[in-house]
Design a protein around this motif. Structure first.
Motif, short mmCIF file in Angstrom:
data_model
loop_
_atom_site.label_atom_id
_atom_site.label_comp_id
_atom_site.label_asym_id
_atom_site.label_seq_id
_atom_site.Cartn_x
_atom_site.Cartn_y
_atom_site.Cartn_z
N UNK A 237 0.81 -1.22 0.00
CA UNK A 237 0.00 0.00 0.00
C UNK A 237 0.84 1.27 0.00
N UNK A 238 0.39 2.22 -0.83
CA UNK A 238 1.09 3.48 -1.04
C UNK A 238 0.07 4.61 -0.99
N UNK A 239 0.45 5.73 -0.40
CA UNK A 239 -0.51 6.84 -0.33
C UNK A 239 0.20 8.19 -0.32
N UNK A 240 -0.56 9.21 -0.68
CA UNK A 240 -0.11 10.57 -0.47
C UNK A 240 -0.18 10.88 1.03
N UNK A 241 0.53 11.89 1.46
CA UNK A 241 0.62 12.25 2.87
C UNK A 241 -0.77 12.33 3.50
N UNK A 242 -0.97 11.58 4.60
CA UNK A 242 -2.22 11.63 5.34
C UNK A 242 -3.38 10.87 4.73
N UNK A 243 -3.14 10.14 3.64
CA UNK A 243 -4.24 9.48 2.94
C UNK A 243 -4.20 7.96 3.05
N UNK A 244 -3.55 7.43 4.07
CA UNK A 244 -3.55 5.99 4.23
C UNK A 244 -4.96 5.49 4.56
N UNK A 245 -5.22 4.22 4.29
CA UNK A 245 -6.50 3.62 4.64
C UNK A 245 -6.60 3.54 6.16
N UNK A 246 -7.54 4.27 6.75
CA UNK A 246 -7.73 4.22 8.20
C UNK A 246 -8.16 2.83 8.63
N UNK A 247 -9.04 2.21 7.85
CA UNK A 247 -9.57 0.91 8.23
C UNK A 247 -8.48 -0.16 8.24
N UNK A 248 -7.74 -0.28 7.15
CA UNK A 248 -6.69 -1.29 7.10
C UNK A 248 -5.56 -0.98 8.08
N UNK A 249 -5.29 0.29 8.30
CA UNK A 249 -4.27 0.66 9.28
C UNK A 249 -4.67 0.20 10.67
N UNK A 250 -5.97 0.19 10.96
CA UNK A 250 -6.43 -0.32 12.25
C UNK A 250 -6.04 -1.78 12.43
N UNK A 251 -6.14 -2.57 11.36
CA UNK A 251 -5.72 -3.98 11.45
C UNK A 251 -4.24 -4.06 11.83
N UNK A 252 -3.44 -3.27 11.16
CA UNK A 252 -1.99 -3.35 11.35
C UNK A 252 -1.55 -2.75 12.68
N UNK A 253 -2.39 -1.88 13.26
CA UNK A 253 -2.04 -1.22 14.52
C UNK A 253 -2.74 -1.84 15.73
N UNK A 254 -3.28 -3.05 15.55
CA UNK A 254 -3.86 -3.83 16.64
C UNK A 254 -5.13 -3.22 17.21
#
Length: 374
Positions: A237-254
């Protein structure tokens, strides 16, 4: 804050690479939507913090939901959970579904992020994958969404495809960045048991790129994404500044999440729950008040290994301080001992107080993670 995942298990066609749970028969769609809403109602206590930061419609093909069905599910969620003011509400969509009328309906329902399954901008590749859209529709779908005010868009591409030359992959990336979307997910083709591609490969009907060719495609992906101002925040996954997937990031951040629908997974920090991957059994279980699911109570070792697997794939990496606090000093000592060889070989590096993968390390992410497991 936690999120809710909704699995919509319907597709118009079976893509030749896909082993996710879905059905190409839509005859039980209305019953399935009713069951989803009943499950939401019955599991409202699963998340102790009921304020949601994300809702994610995955599948399958969620863009097959009509306006009334989508509104019904979202309304049910809002009846039982408080929504954060800036909640991310994502819907996975096929390009051929994203007509102007459909986009306006999605906006009205509250969808503010689209994940569009493009996979390739070459018609011959799309036909080989048995996709339901063509390259022209892919471009038009993105432009229509942007014109009508949905600018938070992720597009999916696949590399390692049969007959995917460096030139074609470069053209795919060029077209993707030309569309000016803020997020790109790019996955390496994996041949899964039971898929058409697996059958074709064993029959000699398709030929895959060699491992060095696939590595070259991944390296060009990383290079071009960086040139265009994208942050490589997770392996795929790649994104512009501040545009990461919040939902998928929740998975990765426990973070905790509730999974609704057949084959959906849930996690509350103590256990994982896996709904049955069968539409008929799922609907019957919900209707009878006896939901069909498996429960796995997580051990310390499970939790540590999951932290390694998910954290290592991200820009944030692995924190020794977190390992020490959440697990034990002994676990930290074992972890650092195992990591030392990969630090020396240039596959891992220190970034502030965390260990992250180097560019070279990203090519061996799964192996490194498994070597660090307890």
């Amino acid at each position: 804050m936690p999120g809710v995942y909704i699995h919509i298990p319907f597709c118009r066609k079976a893509c030749h690479y896909c082993d996710f749970h879905f059905s190409t028969s839509l005859k039980n769609k209305e019953l399935l939507v009713d069951a989803l809403c009943t499950e939401i109602d019955s599991r409202q206590s699963y998340l102790t913090n009921k304020k949601l930061s994300t809702i994610y419609f995955g599948g399958g093909t969620p863009s097959l939901l009509d306006h009334a069905e989508l509104n019904k599910i979202i309304s049910t969620i809002k009846e039982h959970f408080e929504m954060d003011a800036n909640a991310e509400v994502t819907l996975e969509a096929n390009p051929d579904d994203l007509t102007v009328e459909k986009i306006l309906e999605l906006k009205e329902a509250g969808i503010n992020r689209l994940s569009i399954g493009i996979q390739s901008f070459f018609d011959e590749d799309l036909e080989r994958m048995n996709r339901s859209h063509n390259a022209k529709q892919a471009i038009q779908a993105v432009e229509n969404a942007q014109f009508h005010g949905i600018n938070n868009i992720s597009i999916d591409l696949i590399y390692g495809l049969p007959n995917l030359t460096p030139e074609k992959w470069a053209a795919n990336l060029e077209q993707a960045f030309k569309l000016n979307v803020p997020h790109l997910s790019a996955y390496c083709l994996t041949i899964e048991e039971g898929t058409a591609f697996n059958h074709f490969l064993h029959k000699g009907k398709i030929t895959l790129p060699s491992e060095p060719e696939t590595i070259e495609q991944f390296e060009s992906l990383m290079s071009e994404a960086e040139k265009h101002g994208f942050i490589h925040y997770e392996i795929s996954n790649f994104c512009k500044e501040g545009m990461q997937s919040k939902h998928n990031s929740n998975y990765w951040m426990d973070e905790h999440y509730l999974g609704i629908g057949p084959s959906a997974h849930s996690y509350n920090g103590v256990s994982r729950q896996f709904n049955v991957a069968n539409n008929t059994k799922y609907i019957k279980g919900i209707q009878e008040g006896k939901p069909d699911f498996e429960l796995e109570v997580l051990t310390k070792a499970n939790k540590f290994n999951e932290y390694i697997m998910t954290g290592l794939r991200t820009l944030w990496g692995l924190s020794p301080a977190y390992i020490s606090k959440r697990f034990s000093e002994e676990t930290l000592t074992t972890f650092l001992s195992g990591a030392e060889a990969y630090i020396s070989s240039g596959h891992l590096q220190w970034k502030q107080d965390s260990l992250i993968l180097t560019q070279k390390g990203k090519l061996l992410a799964d192996k490194i993670a498994s070597d660090l497991f307890v």
